[in-house]
Write an enzyme that holds these catalytic residues in place. Structure first.
Site, PDB file in Angstrom:
ATOM      1  N   GLN A  92     -12.230 -23.903  14.453  1.00 13.85           N
ATOM      2  CA  GLN A  92     -12.645 -24.051  13.055  1.00 13.85           C
ATOM      3  C   GLN A  92     -11.537 -24.659  12.207  1.00 13.85           C
ATOM      4  OE1 GLN A  92     -14.687 -20.365  11.594  1.00 13.85           O
ATOM      5  NE2 GLN A  92     -14.782 -19.918  13.766  1.00 13.85           N
TER       6      GLN A  92
ATOM      7  N   GLY B 184      -0.587 -17.009  22.126  1.00  8.59           N
ATOM      8  CA  GLY B 184       0.183 -18.020  22.851  1.00  8.59           C
ATOM      9  C   GLY B 184       1.553 -18.262  22.239  1.00  8.59           C
ATOM     10  N   GLY B 185       1.778 -17.722  21.032  1.00  4.59           N
ATOM     11  CA  GLY B 185       3.112 -17.772  20.449  1.00  4.59           C
ATOM     12  C   GLY B 185       3.340 -18.824  19.366  1.00  4.59           C
ATOM     13  N   GLY B 186       2.290 -19.523  18.942  1.00  2.47           N
ATOM     14  CA  GLY B 186       2.474 -20.500  17.866  1.00  2.47           C
ATOM     15  C   GLY B 186       2.905 -19.828  16.570  1.00  2.47           C
TER      16      GLY B 186
ATOM     17  N   LYS C  59      -9.198  -2.433   1.100  1.00  2.55           N
ATOM     18  CA  LYS C  59     -10.384  -3.264   0.818  1.00  2.55           C
ATOM     19  C   LYS C  59     -10.273  -4.636   1.465  1.00  2.55           C
ATOM     20  CE  LYS C  59     -10.691   0.345  -1.536  1.00  2.55           C
ATOM     21  NZ  LYS C  59     -11.172   1.510  -0.755  1.00  2.55           N
TER      22      LYS C  59
ATOM     23  N   LYS D 278      -4.496 -20.210  11.263  1.00  4.05           N
ATOM     24  CA  LYS D 278      -4.590 -21.385  12.130  1.00  4.05           C
ATOM     25  C   LYS D 278      -4.823 -22.681  11.357  1.00  4.05           C
ATOM     26  CE  LYS D 278      -4.716 -19.872  16.655  1.00  4.05           C
ATOM     27  NZ  LYS D 278      -5.230 -18.491  16.655  1.00  4.05           N
TER      28      LYS D 278
ATOM     29  N   SER E 194     -12.120 -22.217  21.497  1.00  2.00           N
ATOM     30  CA  SER E 194     -13.392 -21.893  20.841  1.00  2.00           C
ATOM     31  C   SER E 194     -13.205 -20.918  19.690  1.00  2.00           C
ATOM     32  CB  SER E 194     -14.371 -21.321  21.862  1.00  2.00           C
ATOM     33  OG  SER E 194     -13.814 -20.164  22.446  1.00  2.00           O
TER      34      SER E 194
ATOM     35  N   GLU F  47       1.403  -7.727  20.882  1.00  2.00           N
ATOM     36  CA  GLU F  47       0.270  -8.204  21.679  1.00  2.00           C
ATOM     37  C   GLU F  47      -0.552  -7.034  22.191  1.00  2.00           C
ATOM     38  OE1 GLU F  47       1.780 -10.612  24.883  1.00  2.00           O
ATOM     39  OE2 GLU F  47       3.002  -9.001  25.677  1.00  2.00           O
TER      40      GLU F  47
ATOM     41  N   ASN G 143     -10.523 -19.362  16.382  1.00  2.00           N
ATOM     42  CA  ASN G 143     -10.161 -19.802  15.040  1.00  2.00           C
ATOM     43  C   ASN G 143      -9.550 -21.199  15.017  1.00  2.00           C
ATOM     44  OD1 ASN G 143     -11.052 -17.506  13.677  1.00  2.00           O
ATOM     45  ND2 ASN G 143      -9.133 -16.410  14.040  1.00  2.00           N
TER      46      ASN G 143
ATOM     47  N   ASP H 292       1.738 -10.054  28.780  1.00  2.00           N
ATOM     48  CA  ASP H 292       2.490 -11.134  29.439  1.00  2.00           C
ATOM     49  C   ASP H 292       3.681 -11.590  28.604  1.00  2.00           C
ATOM     50  OD1 ASP H 292       0.151 -12.214  27.840  1.00  2.00           O
ATOM     51  OD2 ASP H 292       1.373 -14.015  28.068  1.00  2.00           O
TER      52      ASP H 292
ATOM     53  N   SER I 105       0.850  -1.184   0.000  1.00  2.00           N
ATOM     54  CA  SER I 105       0.000   0.000   0.000  1.00  2.00           C
ATOM     55  C   SER I 105       0.889   1.240   0.000  1.00  2.00           C
ATOM     56  CB  SER I 105      -0.901   0.002   1.248  1.00  2.00           C
ATOM     57  OG  SER I 105      -1.285   1.320   1.590  1.00  2.00           O
ATOM     58  N   SER I 106       0.771   2.055  -1.039  1.00  2.00           N
ATOM     59  CA  SER I 106       1.623   3.256  -1.071  1.00  2.00           C
ATOM     60  C   SER I 106       1.211   4.228   0.026  1.00  2.00           C
ATOM     61  CB  SER I 106       1.605   3.916  -2.453  1.00  2.00           C
ATOM     62  OG  SER I 106       0.322   3.921  -2.995  1.00  2.00           O
TER      63      SER I 106
ATOM     64  N   SER J  55      -3.181 -11.692  10.489  1.00  2.00           N
ATOM     65  CA  SER J  55      -3.378 -13.087  10.890  1.00  2.00           C
ATOM     66  C   SER J  55      -4.771 -13.659  10.658  1.00  2.00           C
ATOM     67  CB  SER J  55      -2.990 -13.264  12.358  1.00  2.00           C
ATOM     68  OG  SER J  55      -3.704 -12.363  13.174  1.00  2.00           O
TER      69      SER J  55
ATOM     70  N   GLY K  62      -2.830  -7.058  27.843  1.00  2.00           N
ATOM     71  CA  GLY K  62      -2.270  -8.350  28.256  1.00  2.00           C
ATOM     72  C   GLY K  62      -0.852  -8.504  27.749  1.00  2.00           C
TER      73      GLY K  62
END
Ligand SMILES: *Cc1c(COP(=O)(O)O)cnc(C)c1O
Length: 323
Positions: free
Chosen positions: A85, A182-184, A275, A55, A80, A206, A82, A212, A30-31, A306, A210
């Site tokens: 799914q 969680g860092g995956g 968009k 994920k 519960s 993050e 992403n 941490d 994106s310019s 992500s 939070g």
């Protein structure tokens, strides 16, 4: 360092397993964003991945490595978001039964999406029951294999394939930023960066509420916190994993934070300028760059988007409330 939980070879092997199954998501520029930051930004669009987030990569890589006995038994997870799914879709593609443990008050859309991918939903009471304990008990009773959302070598290696694709497209970069829960994702991407762009500075982002991960990296040990209140529901983790932290402490330079207001501003930027529909958690890395949390001036910078799973009405409300 040879004792780290994953190597670049694991990421490369995951990439082979995902070939023709996961989307090779686009890398957009994106310019407007480049002018605003004085950098050359490359956005890796995992909001356009199957099921709407990176994920899928980790979940598929994990289930694809099940033994025939594990495949016959099925998979279970207690997330519960992403990851649920991602597990449900991956299991269906691989002909494996999936059981997802969800809070009884989980949003109906999430329950429906998981069922839509063929997953069996088992409810628990988030105020009186421990989801992890329930998941482990069900796994033992029903012969299911538990795949946690981030602290698993096969999940981490799968997530790293997103950064591998990015570097294949852009060549070496000065800096790479990814969202951090969680860092995956961060541990997998840092592993890919170390091999493909050794001089690249890897940064995790993050939510401010939070931090941490930031404190853990500074302290050199995993810090536990209460569930943070933030719009970034995919990064409401209470602590990093043992495996993810082992990689992050070796391969990640810094962890920075952004506020909820900065996330919403970034959602608006993506929608109006590029968009793209991006969920709040998916905006973490971009928000850090667009709001000056890191010095990117004059640099070539990879920014991982992500995920894009946000209810449309909710999206409209957030954007409107921000004015
Ligand atoms: C899970 C998730 C994250 C955080 O990933 P970790 O591997 O837990 O650090 C970030 N963004 C989105 C959209 C997610 O679903």
């Amino acid at each position: 360092m040879s004792t780290l939980p994953i190597t670049f070879e694991d990421v490369a092997a995951a990439h082979e397993r995902l070939r023709g199954v996961a989307h090779r998501t686009p890398v957009l520029t994106s310019s407007t964003a480049n002018e605003r930051t004085g950098a050359q930004l490359f956005f890796k669009c995992e909001n356009l991945q199957r099921m709407g987030a990176f994920k899928f990569r980790g979940a598929y890589n994990a289930i694809a490595q099940f033994t025939p006995q594990q495949k016959a038994g099925g998979v279970i997870t207690f997330s519960s978001g992403n990851h649920a799914q991602a597990i449900a879709l991956s299991a269906r593609l691989l002909g494996v039964k999936a059981v997802i443990v969800m809070p009884h008050d989980a949003p109906a859309v999430k329950v429906e999406a998981t069922r839509g991918y063929g997953g069996e939903v088992v409810f628990y009471d988030r105020y009186t029951e421990d989801r992890e304990a329930l998941g482990k008990r069900l796994a033992a009773e029903r012969g299911l294999t538990l795949i946690p959302p981030y602290d698993h070598a096969h999940v981490m290696a799968g997530q790293g394939t997103a950064a591998k694709e990015l570097f294949e497209e852009t060549g070496e970069l000065d800096m790479l930023l990814t969202p951090l829960g969680g860092g995956g994702l961060l541990s997998g991407c840092a592993t890919a960066a170390h091999a493909l762009s050794p001089a690249c500075t890897v940064i995790g982002v993050e939510p401010e509420a939070g931090n941490d991960g930031q404190r853990s990296l500074q302290l050199g040990e995993i810090v536990h916190i209460d569930t943070p209140k933030t719009l970034a529901d995919g990064a409401q983790t209470q602590h990093l994993g043992n495996l993810t932290f082992a990689v992050i402490r070796e391969r990640v330079s810094e962890i920075v934070t952004v506020s909820d207001a900065e996330l919403v501003d970034t959602m608006k930027f993506f929608a109006s300028r590029m968009k793209l529909v991006v969920e709040p958690t998916g905006c973490l890395a971009a928000a850090a760059v667009l709001h000056g949390k890191v010095d990117v001036r004059g640099k070539r910078v990879g920014v991982l988007i992500s995920g894009g799973n946000v209810d449309l009405l909710r999206f409209a409300e957030l954007v409107q409330a921000a004015g």
